[in-house]
Design a protein around this motif. Structure first.
Motif, PDB file in Angstrom:
ATOM      1  N   ASP A 220       7.163  65.704  -8.223  1.00  0.00           N
ATOM      2  CA  ASP A 220       7.073  67.162  -8.345  1.00  0.00           C
ATOM      3  C   ASP A 220       8.317  67.753  -8.992  1.00  0.00           C
ATOM      4  O   ASP A 220       8.225  68.696  -9.779  1.00  0.00           O
ATOM      5  CB  ASP A 220       6.833  67.812  -6.980  1.00  0.00           C
ATOM      6  CG  ASP A 220       5.388  67.707  -6.539  1.00  0.00           C
ATOM      7  OD1 ASP A 220       4.518  67.484  -7.401  1.00  0.00           O
ATOM      8  OD2 ASP A 220       5.126  67.850  -5.332  1.00  0.00           O
TER       9      ASP A 220
ATOM     10  N   HIS B 278       4.458  70.984 -14.795  1.00  0.00           N
ATOM     11  CA  HIS B 278       3.904  72.135 -14.075  1.00  0.00           C
ATOM     12  C   HIS B 278       3.898  73.343 -15.010  1.00  0.00           C
ATOM     13  O   HIS B 278       4.903  73.640 -15.657  1.00  0.00           O
ATOM     14  CB  HIS B 278       4.742  72.469 -12.846  1.00  0.00           C
ATOM     15  CG  HIS B 278       4.742  71.393 -11.804  1.00  0.00           C
ATOM     16  ND1 HIS B 278       3.607  70.789 -11.325  1.00  0.00           N
ATOM     17  CD2 HIS B 278       5.771  70.815 -11.140  1.00  0.00           C
ATOM     18  CE1 HIS B 278       3.920  69.903 -10.424  1.00  0.00           C
ATOM     19  NE2 HIS B 278       5.226  69.881 -10.295  1.00  0.00           N
TER      20      HIS B 278
ATOM     21  N   GLY C 257       4.501  75.966  -8.424  1.00  0.00           N
ATOM     22  CA  GLY C 257       3.470  75.721  -7.424  1.00  0.00           C
ATOM     23  C   GLY C 257       2.113  75.358  -7.986  1.00  0.00           C
ATOM     24  O   GLY C 257       1.180  75.134  -7.229  1.00  0.00           O
TER      25      GLY C 257
END
Length: 97
Positions: free
Chosen positions: A59, A79, A83
């Motif tokens: 992540d 990403h 989130g």
């Protein structure tokens, strides 16, 4: 040169990447400085032998770059927003590199 390093170099060439270097390590101690250098260096992708090589870091890394893996072969996209994760894209296709 290890077999994994050779395979990474081959995949980078197939994808048309300019390979800036390779890192072979027995621990993840050097990961934070490496990851911190991505933006300043203009690095947009990281190629690793397996998702296991960035376990626990995926992540974080995807906050900066696309992650390409040899096992499974494919791309874990950067990403797009905090989130928000895009699913794994198998194979050599999968859009922008």
């Amino acid at each position: 040169m290890s077999v994994e390093t050779e395979r990474i170099c081959e995949l980078a060439a197939r994808l048309g990447f300019e390979l800036r270097g390779t890192l072979t390590t027995n621990s993840d101690a050097g990961f934070a400085p490496l990851f911190a250098s991505f933006e300043l260096s203009g690095i947009t992708a990281l190629v690793v032998p397996s998702v296991l090589h960035v376990a626990g870091w995926m992540d974080v890394v995807r906050g900066y770059v696309d992650v390409w893996t040899l096992d499974p072969l494919g791309r874990w996209p950067r990403h797009s927003a905090p989130g928000v994760s895009t699913a794994f894209l198998p194979g050599l296709g999968g859009g922008n590199r």
